[in-house]
Design a protein around this motif. Structure first.
Motif, short mmCIF file in Angstrom:
data_model
loop_
_atom_site.label_atom_id
_atom_site.label_comp_id
_atom_site.label_asym_id
_atom_site.label_seq_id
_atom_site.Cartn_x
_atom_site.Cartn_y
_atom_site.Cartn_z
N ARG A 1 5.40 -6.98 6.73
CA ARG A 1 4.38 -8.11 7.01
C ARG A 1 3.74 -7.61 8.19
NH1 ARG A 1 8.48 -12.20 6.57
NH2 ARG A 1 9.17 -11.90 4.42
N ASP A 2 4.54 -6.86 9.16
CA ASP A 2 4.04 -6.91 10.39
C ASP A 2 3.08 -5.58 10.21
OD1 ASP A 2 7.25 -7.19 12.31
OD2 ASP A 2 5.63 -8.44 11.52
N ASN A 3 3.12 -4.89 9.25
CA ASN A 3 2.53 -3.49 9.15
C ASN A 3 1.53 -3.69 7.99
OD1 ASN A 3 3.53 -1.73 11.10
ND2 ASN A 3 5.27 -1.77 9.78
N SER A 4 1.09 -4.85 7.74
CA SER A 4 0.08 -5.26 6.52
C SER A 4 0.42 -4.61 5.30
CB SER A 4 -1.41 -5.06 7.18
OG SER A 4 -1.40 -3.58 7.21
N PHE A 5 1.76 -4.54 5.10
CA PHE A 5 2.24 -4.17 3.91
C PHE A 5 1.80 -2.77 3.58
CE2 PHE A 5 3.65 -8.14 2.39
CZ PHE A 5 2.96 -9.04 2.72
N ASP A 6 2.04 -1.78 4.45
CA ASP A 6 1.85 -0.50 4.24
C ASP A 6 3.40 0.05 4.06
OD1 ASP A 6 0.20 2.29 6.10
OD2 ASP A 6 1.20 1.93 4.22
N ASN A 7 3.63 0.49 2.91
CA ASN A 7 4.74 1.12 2.76
C ASN A 7 5.18 2.30 3.41
OD1 ASN A 7 7.36 1.33 0.95
ND2 ASN A 7 6.42 3.15 0.50
N SER A 8 4.23 3.08 3.85
CA SER A 8 4.69 4.38 4.52
C SER A 8 5.21 4.24 5.94
CB SER A 8 3.22 5.18 4.88
OG SER A 8 2.48 5.16 3.58
N LYS A 9 4.64 2.86 6.33
CA LYS A 9 5.27 2.69 7.66
C LYS A 9 6.74 2.13 7.79
CE LYS A 9 1.13 2.42 10.02
NZ LYS A 9 0.19 2.44 9.32
N CYS A 10 6.99 1.51 6.57
CA CYS A 10 8.80 1.11 6.56
C CYS A 10 9.22 1.86 5.78
CB CYS A 10 8.25 -0.55 5.93
SG CYS A 10 7.35 -1.46 6.82
N ARG A 11 9.50 3.19 5.55
CA ARG A 11 10.29 3.71 4.80
C ARG A 11 11.80 3.84 5.29
NH1 ARG A 11 8.84 9.06 2.94
NH2 ARG A 11 10.07 8.34 1.06
N LEU A 12 11.88 3.74 6.76
CA LEU A 12 13.02 3.75 7.49
C LEU A 12 13.88 2.42 7.01
CD1 LEU A 12 14.62 5.76 9.19
CD2 LEU A 12 13.85 4.20 11.11
N GLN A 13 13.35 1.50 6.83
CA GLN A 13 14.22 0.15 6.68
C GLN A 13 14.25 0.21 5.08
OE1 GLN A 13 11.33 0.31 8.36
NE2 GLN A 13 11.64 -0.89 10.36
N SER A 14 13.58 0.82 4.25
CA SER A 14 13.78 0.89 2.82
C SER A 14 14.88 1.70 2.58
CB SER A 14 12.62 1.46 1.89
OG SER A 14 12.19 2.73 2.38
N LYS A 15 15.04 2.83 3.30
CA LYS A 15 16.22 3.83 3.31
C LYS A 15 17.49 3.10 3.63
CE LYS A 15 17.13 7.14 6.73
NZ LYS A 15 18.45 7.18 6.99
N ASP A 16 17.34 2.28 4.72
CA ASP A 16 18.54 1.37 5.08
C ASP A 16 19.04 0.57 4.16
OD1 ASP A 16 17.51 1.16 8.68
OD2 ASP A 16 18.50 2.89 7.52
N PHE B 1 0.76 -1.11 0.11
CA PHE B 1 0.13 -0.05 0.03
C PHE B 1 0.81 1.32 0.32
CE2 PHE B 1 -3.86 -1.83 0.62
CZ PHE B 1 -3.93 -3.19 1.13
N VAL B 2 0.92 2.08 -1.10
CA VAL B 2 1.65 3.15 -1.10
C VAL B 2 0.58 4.34 -1.48
CG1 VAL B 2 3.33 2.08 -2.08
CG2 VAL B 2 1.86 3.10 -3.66
N VAL B 3 1.16 5.57 -1.21
CA VAL B 3 0.29 6.75 -1.39
C VAL B 3 1.19 7.64 -2.56
CG1 VAL B 3 -0.75 7.25 0.77
CG2 VAL B 3 1.54 7.95 0.32
N PRO B 4 0.51 8.29 -3.60
CA PRO B 4 1.22 8.98 -4.64
C PRO B 4 2.26 10.04 -3.95
CG PRO B 4 -1.27 9.08 -4.73
CD PRO B 4 -0.79 8.58 -3.59
N GLY B 5 3.23 10.15 -4.71
CA GLY B 5 4.53 10.90 -3.90
C GLY B 5 5.26 10.43 -3.12
N GLU B 6 5.11 9.36 -2.68
CA GLU B 6 6.02 8.63 -1.66
C GLU B 6 6.80 7.27 -2.52
OE1 GLU B 6 5.01 8.19 2.59
OE2 GLU B 6 4.48 6.45 1.86
N THR B 7 8.13 7.39 -2.33
CA THR B 7 8.91 6.31 -2.93
C THR B 7 8.70 5.22 -2.26
OG1 THR B 7 10.92 7.04 -1.40
CG2 THR B 7 10.58 7.86 -3.87
N ALA B 8 8.71 4.10 -2.75
CA ALA B 8 8.55 2.70 -2.20
C ALA B 8 9.43 1.69 -2.90
CB ALA B 8 6.99 2.08 -2.48
N LEU B 9 9.46 0.65 -2.19
CA LEU B 9 10.58 -0.42 -2.63
C LEU B 9 9.67 -1.70 -2.54
CD1 LEU B 9 13.39 -0.86 -2.68
CD2 LEU B 9 13.72 -1.32 -0.21
#
Lengths: 284, 95
Positions: B42-57, A180-188
């Motif tokens: 997986r812990d955050n039900s696949f919400d990317n916004s919550k895992c941005r720190l890990q992606s940054k790492d 789940f992403v929002v527009p304007g946010e980078t995702a991996l």
């Protein structure tokens, strides 16, 4: 058509004269009739007269006939000449009219050909402006990543799909089914590929985004596609995809009902010396 | 389908990535970071916004091991994770 029958009478000489005058006036209309017809009638009348009346009348009638005959021809030819002149001018008029019409048609034809040539760049411009056919909207800016603000209200689900060509022996699958992403946010996101065979295999991949119109908002910063990736025997790797959805996605009315975007990767085996067409060039 | 040759049918044109292709991580140098990231998802039900720190790492790890071109993290959209939290309300993405 003919007036009353020929009345032989001295008193009626004027009548005869009137009659012949009327005939000359009617001559243009009498042209089509056979010339001998009135003559025959007249001569017959005259011969009839000959039996009854004195010679003078006959001679007078003949005299009238003879006098009138050349006149008749004369007027006939005069009428023909005027007719010819009229038809000539008419013909000329038709000719000039035809010429103008032909010029207009020729101009229209040339204009159509020119328009068909001009249509190619014009259509391309139109497609870029309107975004039809999934063409990339011009002005996709790499610096946008720095300055864009995430649109927190619009949550989108990105599902991942992995495919491979039938002859490709890698095992290729996504490591998460959705994100789940929002527009304007980078995702991996991650895919995993494994080479179960005993020989190295070089793979190359392409991707697809559904719905097509959303594809223009799907920007990949970095991924593993379009370049040859080599996997050694029994090797397994993680393949990341780093992307973002353009914040303008939220403002597009056509995307108002789009909640799910599917990213699909397909791997093919790369053969030695094969050159794939580069994406970004319009070859379709 | 993107290969349908209909006139007027919307088709998809793939675009090359902005910064090209990731080199493959043959030696699994950044596998640990990836695992942390996947666990977070997986812990955050696949919400990317919550895992941005890990992606940054993970991306930093890649850059350290020459698996990715070095870039300032602002260019990768991690501006909000870099600065000390500003007073803007929509910048709060730290888990």
């Amino acid at each position: 058509m003919f007036p009353a029958p020929f009345k032989v009478n001295f008193l009626q000489q004027t009548q005869i004269q009137v009659w012949t005058d009327c005939r000359t006036m009617l001559l243009p209309f009498l042209v089509r009739q056979s010339l001998c017809c009135p003559q025959v009638l007249l001569t017959r009348c005259v011969r009839a007269l000959q039996c009854d009346a004195p010679r003078t009348l006959h001679s007078q009638a003949e005299h009238f006939l003879q006098r009138r005959l050349p006149l008749r021809f004369h007027t006939q030819s005069r009428g023909a000449k005027s007719r010819n002149r009229k038809s000539k001018s008419q013909e000329e008029e038709w000719k000039t009219r035809n010429k103008t019409v032909l010029t207009y048609i020729a101009a229209a034809g040339v204009g159509m050909i020119g328009l068909s040539y001009a249509a190619v760049p014009l259509y391309r411009l139109y497609c870029q402006a309107s975004g039809l056919g999934g063409t990339a909207v011009a002005g996709h800016d790499a610096d946008q990543v720095e300055t864009m603000k995430p649109v927190k209200e619009r949550v989108l689900k990105i599902t991942f799909n992995a495919d491979r060509h039938a002859s490709m022996q890698w095992n290729f699958k996504p490591q998460q089914t959705e994100i789940f992403v929002v527009p304007g946010e980078t995702a991996l996101a991650f895919y995993r590929a494994k080479n179960p065979t005993d020989k190295p295999i070089i793979g190359i991949s392409t991707y697809n985004v559904v719905p097509f119109e959303a594809g223009q908002y799907f920007n990949k910063i970095q991924c593993f596609c379009f370049e040859e990736q080599r996997l050694n025997p029994h090797e397994e790797v993680d393949m990341p995809v780093f992307f973002y959805i353009d914040p303008e996605f939220d403002e597009d009315p056509r995307m108002a009902r789009v909640d799910t975007i599917t990213l699909s990767y397909t791997f093919f085996e790369a053969k030695e010396g094969q050159k794939l067409p580069l994406p970004g060039y319009s070859y379709n | 389908m993107s290969t349908a040759m209909n006139f007027g049918s919307k088709s998809f044109t793939p675009r090359p990535p902005d910064k090209g292709s990731f080199p493959l991580d043959h030696f699994g140098e950044c596998k640990a970071f990836k695992e942390t990231f996947m666990k977070c998802l997986r812990d955050n039900s696949f919400d990317n916004s919550k895992c941005r720190l890990q992606s940054k790492d993970y991306l930093e790890c890649r850059m350290d091991h020459q698996l990715m071109a070095k870039e300032p993290l602002e260019k990768l959209g991690f501006k909000d994770l870099m600065d000390p939290p500003p007073s803007q309300a929509d910048r709060d993405t730290k888990p």
